[in-house]
Scaffold this active site. Structure first.
Site, mmCIF file in Angstrom:
data_model
loop_
_atom_site.group_PDB
_atom_site.id
_atom_site.type_symbol
_atom_site.label_atom_id
_atom_site.label_comp_id
_atom_site.label_asym_id
_atom_site.label_seq_id
_atom_site.Cartn_x
_atom_site.Cartn_y
_atom_site.Cartn_z
ATOM 1 N N TYR A 1 -14.689 17.584 -15.924
ATOM 2 C CA TYR A 1 -15.158 15.992 -15.878
ATOM 3 C C TYR A 1 -16.312 16.149 -14.838
ATOM 4 O O TYR A 1 -16.274 16.340 -13.851
ATOM 5 C CB TYR A 1 -14.310 14.978 -15.568
ATOM 6 C CG TYR A 1 -14.610 13.708 -15.312
ATOM 7 C CD1 TYR A 1 -14.975 12.941 -16.464
ATOM 8 C CD2 TYR A 1 -14.566 13.197 -14.227
ATOM 9 C CE1 TYR A 1 -15.554 11.648 -16.343
ATOM 10 C CE2 TYR A 1 -14.909 11.905 -13.832
ATOM 11 C CZ TYR A 1 -15.252 11.142 -15.171
ATOM 12 O OH TYR A 1 -15.723 9.793 -14.850
ATOM 13 N N ARG B 1 0.846 -1.224 -0.125
ATOM 14 C CA ARG B 1 0.068 -0.111 -0.038
ATOM 15 C C ARG B 1 0.913 1.278 0.070
ATOM 16 O O ARG B 1 0.675 2.171 -0.664
ATOM 17 C CB ARG B 1 -1.070 0.073 1.043
ATOM 18 C CG ARG B 1 -1.783 1.257 1.321
ATOM 19 C CD ARG B 1 -3.122 1.211 1.880
ATOM 20 N NE ARG B 1 -2.894 0.360 3.253
ATOM 21 C CZ ARG B 1 -2.324 0.765 4.533
ATOM 22 N NH1 ARG B 1 -1.852 1.820 4.440
ATOM 23 N NH2 ARG B 1 -2.592 0.007 5.456
ATOM 24 N N LYS C 1 -7.039 6.881 -19.423
ATOM 25 C CA LYS C 1 -7.030 7.592 -20.654
ATOM 26 C C LYS C 1 -6.267 7.459 -21.658
ATOM 27 O O LYS C 1 -5.732 6.182 -22.034
ATOM 28 C CB LYS C 1 -7.505 9.049 -20.732
ATOM 29 C CG LYS C 1 -8.675 9.163 -19.735
ATOM 30 C CD LYS C 1 -9.956 8.554 -19.925
ATOM 31 C CE LYS C 1 -11.193 8.383 -18.827
ATOM 32 N NZ LYS C 1 -11.400 9.582 -18.200
ATOM 33 N N ASP D 1 -5.618 19.424 -14.251
ATOM 34 C CA ASP D 1 -5.968 17.969 -14.837
ATOM 35 C C ASP D 1 -5.384 17.834 -16.315
ATOM 36 O O ASP D 1 -6.062 18.439 -17.093
ATOM 37 C CB ASP D 1 -7.473 17.743 -14.954
ATOM 38 C CG ASP D 1 -7.934 16.210 -15.123
ATOM 39 O OD1 ASP D 1 -7.189 15.772 -16.090
ATOM 40 O OD2 ASP D 1 -8.937 15.852 -14.743
HETATM 41 C C1 LIG Z 1 -12.000 10.119 -16.813
HETATM 42 C C2 LIG Z 1 -11.664 11.540 -16.261
HETATM 43 C C3 LIG Z 1 -11.477 11.635 -14.906
HETATM 44 C C4 LIG Z 1 -11.739 10.535 -13.884
HETATM 45 O O1 LIG Z 1 -10.767 9.499 -13.865
HETATM 46 P P1 LIG Z 1 -11.168 7.755 -13.924
HETATM 47 O O2 LIG Z 1 -10.082 7.095 -14.263
HETATM 48 O O3 LIG Z 1 -12.355 7.384 -14.623
HETATM 49 O O4 LIG Z 1 -11.386 7.846 -12.350
HETATM 50 C C5 LIG Z 1 -10.843 12.704 -14.376
HETATM 51 N N1 LIG Z 1 -10.633 13.898 -15.031
HETATM 52 C C6 LIG Z 1 -10.877 13.541 -16.524
HETATM 53 C C7 LIG Z 1 -10.345 14.895 -17.461
HETATM 54 C C8 LIG Z 1 -11.283 12.462 -17.184
HETATM 55 O O5 LIG Z 1 -11.551 12.370 -18.464
#
Ligand SMILES: *Cc1c(COP(=O)(O)O)cnc(C)c1O
Length: 379
Positions: free
Chosen positions: A99, A47, A196, A171
């Site tokens: 998001y 962890r 992604k 982000d």
């Molecule tokens: C998908 C996404 C998230 C969340 O990520 P997960 O891996 O689905 O928890 C956060 N920010 C953006 C811009 C995203 O496209």
């Protein structure tokens, strides 16, 4: 230092794995032996840290130009852990096009944990200055934003945030470090949904928080081990494998997206295409300055809800699914999927209506993808 496409494959910070293995082995271990009291080994419990995860984290930290990166079991896990560094008090200014899951976190969970949020359109950095308060701890934004592809000047907002010693958090999911490196532009923390572009194959969930200073790294590590939403060794392996091909994938996705964006723009059924590579996009000058590519994402508003539904039903190569950034082309209906929890009034104000579709362009042949859209539109 090598160029970033080389470093996707060969990170300079990583030492050679055991037995000269060309890949990082999957250390599928929960715990690690200590030889003696006082001679604790580098690893103790997975962890906290695991050798497979450590290699991945070093790679991501290097690509983003941070001192440390922490890998989580999803993007949302990363964001939730990050909110814990603020210790339940303070004010955060957030972009208003985000998001949907991030909005949910900010509106509900983080608020009940004692943080207060103000939302504003960060594409005009002065809006951020107007919201500053003495207890502002951070500014949080996505650029380009999800799903309306709005661009914020990272350096300008960093300067405003730093004027009250607040952190700038970006982000960077949509462009990845291949095309945009917010820490180099003045941000303090970068967040990723590794699910992604970094993973890139629509097969693994992952998230990252990358930090610029050792102090932030210490806080983040403390929150990460306490919350425990760490990325499992096998998923770390998949992410590392994904990152090795990031540059070829994203370059092709970006080239495909550009072709598709210009093609869609000429279609009578399409009212508006949201794509940061258009010279008439309001953020184009900023994009040219702070990014080295336009990415593989675009959104569009079509002429009627029927057209939107018809496209989702008729496409064959594109698939109607949530998520983005993978090798397969996907179409998302944000109103019903990623942004279903955003209050209707706000959603509509930002143009996320029943005619709005988001497209994540994959690595297929661009002409085949266009033909797929043509067939769906002309059905
Ligand atoms: C998908 C996404 C998230 C969340 O990520 P997960 O891996 O689905 O928890 C956060 N920010 C953006 C811009 C995203 O496209």
């Amino acid at each position: 230092m090598f160029e970033i496409d080389t470093r996707c494959v060969h990170p300079s910070r990583c030492s050679r794995a055991a037995f000269g293995s060309i890949t990082t082995p999957i250390f599928q271990a929960a715990t690690f032996v200590h030889e003696d009291i006082g001679s604790e080994s580098e690893y103790s419990y997975s962890r906290m840290q695991n050798p497979t995860r450590a290699a991945l984290e070093a790679r991501v930290a290097e690509l983003e130009g941070g001192v440390d990166a922490v890998a989580f079991s999803s993007g949302m896990a990363a964001e939730t852990a990050l909110m814990n560094i603020f210790e339940s008090s303070g004010h955060i200014i957030s972009g208003d096009d985000l998001y949907g899951g991030t909005l949910r976190l900010f509106r509900h969970n983080a608020v009940s944990a004692g943080l207060r949020f103000d939302f504003t359109d960060t594409t005009a950095p002065e809006n951020v200055r107007k919201k500053l308060r003495p207890d502002t701890k951070a500014v949080y934004l996505e650029t380009p934003s999800n799903p309306t592809m709005q661009v914020t000047d990272i350096a300008a907002v960093a300067e405003i945030a730093h004027s009250v010693e607040a952190l700038l958090i970006v982000d960077n999911t949509f462009l990845s470090p291949l095309f945009q490196r917010p820490l180099e532009l003045g941000a303090d923390i970068v967040v990723h949904s590794g699910t992604k572009y970094l993973g890139g194959h629509n097969d693994t969930l992952a998230g990252f928080v990358v930090v610029k200073t050792p102090e932030l790294a210490e806080k983040m590590r403390y929150c990460a081990k306490t919350i425990g939403a760490c990325l499992a060794p096998f998923d770390c392996f998949l992410l590392e494998r994904g990152i090795k091909t990031l540059s070829v994938r994203l370059e092709k996705q970006a080239a495909n997206a550009e072709k598709i964006a210009y093609w869609l723009r000429e279609r009578p059924e399409v009212r508006k295409v949201y794509y940061i590579g258009f010279p008439d996009h309001p953020g184009y000058e900023v994009t040219k300055r702070q990014c080295s590519g336009f990415g593989g994402m675009l959104s569009m508003e079509v002429d009627s809800p029927e057209t939107a539904r018809e496209i989702l039903k008729e496409v064959r190569l594109f698939q109607y699914a949530e998520s983005l950034g993978g090798v397969d082309s996907l179409i998302t209906y944000p109103m019903l999927q990623t942004h279903a929890d955003v209050p209707e009034e706000e959603r509509l104000k930002r143009g996320i209506n029943d005619r709005f579709l988001r497209i994540s362009v994959g690595i297929e042949n661009a002409d085949d993808l266009i033909e797929d859209l043509r067939a769906a539109l002309e059905k």
